[in-house]
Design an enzyme around this catalytic site. Structure first.
Site, PDB file in Angstrom:
ATOM      1  CG  ASP A   1      -1.959  -1.102   1.115  1.00  7.37           C
ATOM      2  OD1 ASP A   1      -2.372  -1.422  -0.013  1.00  7.37           O
ATOM      3  OD2 ASP A   1      -2.338  -1.652   2.159  1.00  7.37           O
ATOM      4  N   GLY A   2       2.002   1.184   0.691  1.00  4.91           N
ATOM      5  CA  GLY A   2       2.932   2.319   0.705  1.00  4.91           C
ATOM      6  C   GLY A   2       3.346   2.691  -0.716  1.00  4.91           C
TER       7      GLY A   2
ATOM      8  CG  HIS B   1       5.753   6.489  -2.208  1.00  2.28           C
ATOM      9  ND1 HIS B   1       5.617   5.717  -1.078  1.00  2.28           N
ATOM     10  CD2 HIS B   1       6.699   7.406  -1.924  1.00  2.28           C
ATOM     11  CE1 HIS B   1       6.447   6.157  -0.150  1.00  2.28           C
ATOM     12  NE2 HIS B   1       7.119   7.182  -0.634  1.00  2.28           N
TER      13      HIS B   1
ATOM     14  CG  ASN C   1      -4.236   5.589   3.544  1.00  3.11           C
ATOM     15  OD1 ASN C   1      -5.150   5.006   2.974  1.00  3.11           O
ATOM     16  ND2 ASN C   1      -3.096   5.008   3.860  1.00  3.11           N
ATOM     17  CD  GLU C   2      -3.636   8.446   7.258  1.00  2.00           C
ATOM     18  OE1 GLU C   2      -2.619   8.697   6.584  1.00  2.00           O
ATOM     19  OE2 GLU C   2      -4.050   7.312   7.454  1.00  2.00           O
TER      20      GLU C   2
ATOM     21  NE  ARG D   1      -7.705  22.656  26.541  1.00  2.00           N
ATOM     22  CZ  ARG D   1      -7.086  23.816  26.679  1.00  2.00           C
ATOM     23  NH1 ARG D   1      -5.799  23.849  26.933  1.00  2.00           N
ATOM     24  NH2 ARG D   1      -7.767  24.934  26.606  1.00  2.00           N
TER      25      ARG D   1
ATOM     26  CG  ASP E   1      -1.066  12.373  22.169  1.00  2.00           C
ATOM     27  OD1 ASP E   1      -0.903  13.219  23.077  1.00  2.00           O
ATOM     28  OD2 ASP E   1      -0.712  11.187  22.261  1.00  2.00           O
TER      29      ASP E   1
ATOM     30  CB  ALA F   1      -4.139  10.446  23.476  1.00  2.00           C
TER      31      ALA F   1
HETATM   32  P1  NAP Z   1       3.840   2.052   6.926  1.00  2.00           P
HETATM   33  O1  NAP Z   1       4.277   2.437   8.287  1.00  2.00           O
HETATM   34  O2  NAP Z   1       4.561   0.990   6.191  1.00  2.00           O
HETATM   35  O3  NAP Z   1       2.271   1.695   6.918  1.00  2.00           O
HETATM   36  C1  NAP Z   1       1.665   1.093   7.977  1.00  2.00           C
HETATM   37  C2  NAP Z   1       0.790  -0.066   7.515  1.00  2.00           C
HETATM   38  O4  NAP Z   1      -0.442   0.451   6.996  1.00  2.00           O
HETATM   39  C3  NAP Z   1       1.385  -0.934   6.398  1.00  2.00           C
HETATM   40  O5  NAP Z   1       1.140  -2.275   6.747  1.00  2.00           O
HETATM   41  C4  NAP Z   1       0.579  -0.535   5.177  1.00  2.00           C
HETATM   42  O6  NAP Z   1       0.478  -1.564   4.226  1.00  2.00           O
HETATM   43  C5  NAP Z   1      -0.764  -0.275   5.822  1.00  2.00           C
HETATM   44  N1  NAP Z   1      -1.718   0.540   5.078  1.00  2.00           N
HETATM   45  C6  NAP Z   1      -1.509   1.647   4.318  1.00  2.00           C
HETATM   46  N2  NAP Z   1      -2.673   2.107   3.846  1.00  2.00           N
HETATM   47  C7  NAP Z   1      -3.639   1.267   4.299  1.00  2.00           C
HETATM   48  C8  NAP Z   1      -5.043   1.220   4.158  1.00  2.00           C
HETATM   49  N3  NAP Z   1      -5.714   2.146   3.467  1.00  2.00           N
HETATM   50  N4  NAP Z   1      -5.721   0.229   4.785  1.00  2.00           N
HETATM   51  C9  NAP Z   1      -5.093  -0.697   5.515  1.00  2.00           C
HETATM   52  N5  NAP Z   1      -3.763  -0.691   5.705  1.00  2.00           N
HETATM   53  C10 NAP Z   1      -3.045   0.282   5.100  1.00  2.00           C
HETATM   54  O7  NAP Z   1       3.796   3.389   6.036  1.00  2.00           O
HETATM   55  P2  NAP Z   1       3.295   3.499   4.540  1.00  2.00           P
HETATM   56  O8  NAP Z   1       3.272   2.188   3.877  1.00  2.00           O
HETATM   57  O9  NAP Z   1       4.039   4.645   3.928  1.00  2.00           O
HETATM   58  O10 NAP Z   1       1.785   3.978   4.749  1.00  2.00           O
HETATM   59  C11 NAP Z   1       1.472   5.233   5.263  1.00  2.00           C
HETATM   60  C12 NAP Z   1       0.248   5.027   6.104  1.00  2.00           C
HETATM   61  O11 NAP Z   1       0.626   4.411   7.335  1.00  2.00           O
HETATM   62  C13 NAP Z   1      -0.424   6.294   6.539  1.00  2.00           C
HETATM   63  O12 NAP Z   1      -1.263   6.788   5.543  1.00  2.00           O
HETATM   64  C14 NAP Z   1      -1.159   5.835   7.778  1.00  2.00           C
HETATM   65  O13 NAP Z   1      -2.481   5.434   7.472  1.00  2.00           O
HETATM   66  C15 NAP Z   1      -0.428   4.607   8.236  1.00  2.00           C
HETATM   67  N6  NAP Z   1      -0.001   4.774   9.613  1.00  2.00           N
HETATM   68  C16 NAP Z   1      -0.599   4.010  10.547  1.00  2.00           C
HETATM   69  C17 NAP Z   1      -0.309   4.167  11.885  1.00  2.00           C
HETATM   70  C18 NAP Z   1      -1.008   3.305  12.879  1.00  2.00           C
HETATM   71  O14 NAP Z   1      -1.774   2.437  12.474  1.00  2.00           O
HETATM   72  N7  NAP Z   1      -0.800   3.515  14.158  1.00  2.00           N
HETATM   73  C19 NAP Z   1       0.624   5.125  12.288  1.00  2.00           C
HETATM   74  C20 NAP Z   1       1.210   5.910  11.304  1.00  2.00           C
HETATM   75  C21 NAP Z   1       0.880   5.727   9.959  1.00  2.00           C
HETATM   76  P3  NAP Z   1       1.744  -2.030   3.327  1.00  2.00           P
HETATM   77  O15 NAP Z   1       2.579  -2.872   4.227  1.00  2.00           O
HETATM   78  O16 NAP Z   1       1.103  -2.842   2.217  1.00  2.00           O
HETATM   79  O17 NAP Z   1       2.458  -0.803   2.837  1.00  2.00           O
HETATM   80 MN    MN Z   2       4.392   0.380   3.979  1.00  2.00          MN
END
Ligand code: NAP
Ligand code: MN
Length: 264
Positions: free
Chosen positions: A45-46, A50, A122-123, A148, A150, A185
């Site tokens: 998904d990352g 991109h 995503n967000e 108020r 995080d 939080a």
């Molecule tokens: P990452 O840290 O590798 O992503 C975290 C996980 O989220 C990976 O397993 C990724 O899948 C998965 N993911 C991404 N979009 C998703 C979706 N729409 N539904 C379900 N899972 C999803 O970073 P990244 O790959 O660059 O992705 C960025 C995303 O990480 C941000 O948009 C945010 O949503 C997420 N994130 C999550 C948290 C949390 O859950 N606490 C914290 C920070 C960011 P892949 O392994 O296939 O890439």
């Molecule tokens: Mn990823």
């Protein structure tokens, strides 16, 4: 038809990319990394996030499809062993297109710089650089609460299974053109009060965040994280634009949710 392929950059994904290019060229498709009709992402998904940001200038004409190589693959829902099947599908067009809603974020600054506009798949998350985020939350022009805590997360329906899910937000079907606000939080006691539940806003309902003490913020748009100085407001709503996914077989959203989070 013109196509592009993007890779997560690891060896497995790179070699799969080469294979896809070879097949598609043999099928008579043209490699065009600037204005492709279809973008094939290989990684997870990352990688798809991109690619979305790389091709956001041609969302109206470009469709996306993703292959996952050892990653979750919520968007990137094709397996490496299905790549032959996928390239045949692609070369045999026409294929079905499904559109998912996006989030529009507009950041306005005190120093009268022109507003910055972002699109998120995503967000968007909003935090301060240190200490709690304190901000007024306005919905549709009316003050809703003073937050108020995080930070706040504003997600799209297809992003609801990402960060939003970890914050206790609901999973929304992407046919619901909407955005979801979830809290990180929040401080809740006799003095400070927030609603405490995730909120889902329909199209045309704007959420406006006004920082109250610290005006230097860390704002993320999907995987991109930026520090913004002197932030006056952050405006979020459902975007006019949509992302288009190429669909070659039925793979309903709830089935993807089940396979990703409950088990097969
Ligand atoms: P990452 O840290 O590798 O992503 C975290 C996980 O989220 C990976 O397993 C990724 O899948 C998965 N993911 C991404 N979009 C998703 C979706 N729409 N539904 C379900 N899972 C999803 O970073 P990244 O790959 O660059 O992705 C960025 C995303 O990480 C941000 O948009 C945010 O949503 C997420 N994130 C999550 C948290 C949390 O859950 N606490 C914290 C920070 C960011 P892949 O392994 O296939 O890439
Ligand atoms: Mn990823």
């Amino acid at each position: 038809m013109k196509y592009a392929v993007t890779s997560r950059g690891d060896e497995v994904s790179n070699s799969l990319c080469d294979k896809i290019k070879k097949y598609l060229n043999e099928f008579g498709l043209t490699y065009d990394k600037d204005q492709p009709d279809i973008v094939i992402t290989v990684g997870g998904d990352g990688t798809l996030l991109h690619a979305f940001h790389h091709y956001k200038h041609c969302l109206e004409t470009t469709a996306f499809v993703g292959i996952h190589t050892g990653h979750l693959g919520f968007y990137a829902d094709w397996k490496p062993e299905e790549v032959e099947k996928l390239v045949i599908h692609i070369s045999k067009t026409p294929y079905q297109i499904v559109e998912y809603p996006l989030l529009e974020v507009i950041v306005r600054h005190y120093d009268d710089e022109s507003p910055e506009r972002f699109l998120a798949l995503n967000e968007c998350t909003v935090k301060t650089l240190e200490g709690s985020l304190v901000c007024n939350v306005e919905i549709k022009g009316d003050t809703f609460e003073t937050f108020r805590g995080d930070g706040l997360c504003i997600s799209t329906p297809s992003g609801s299974t990402a960060y939003n899910k970890a914050l206790g937000g609901a999973i929304l079907h992407p046919s619901l053109a909407s955005i979801q606000i979830s809290e990180m939080a929040s401080i809740n006691n006799r003095v400070y009060r927030t609603v405490g539940s995730p909120l889902v806003l329909p199209q045309h309902h704007t959420c406006l965040l006004k920082p109250l003490n610290d005006v230097d913020m860390r704002i993320t748009i999907d995987h991109l994280s930026l520090v913004h100085k002197q932030v006056k407001t952050i405006q979020c709503r459902v975007a006019e634009e949509k992302i288009r996914f190429a669909r070659f077989r039925p793979f309903p959203f709830w089935k993807r949710v089940k396979e990703s989070f409950v088990g097969e």
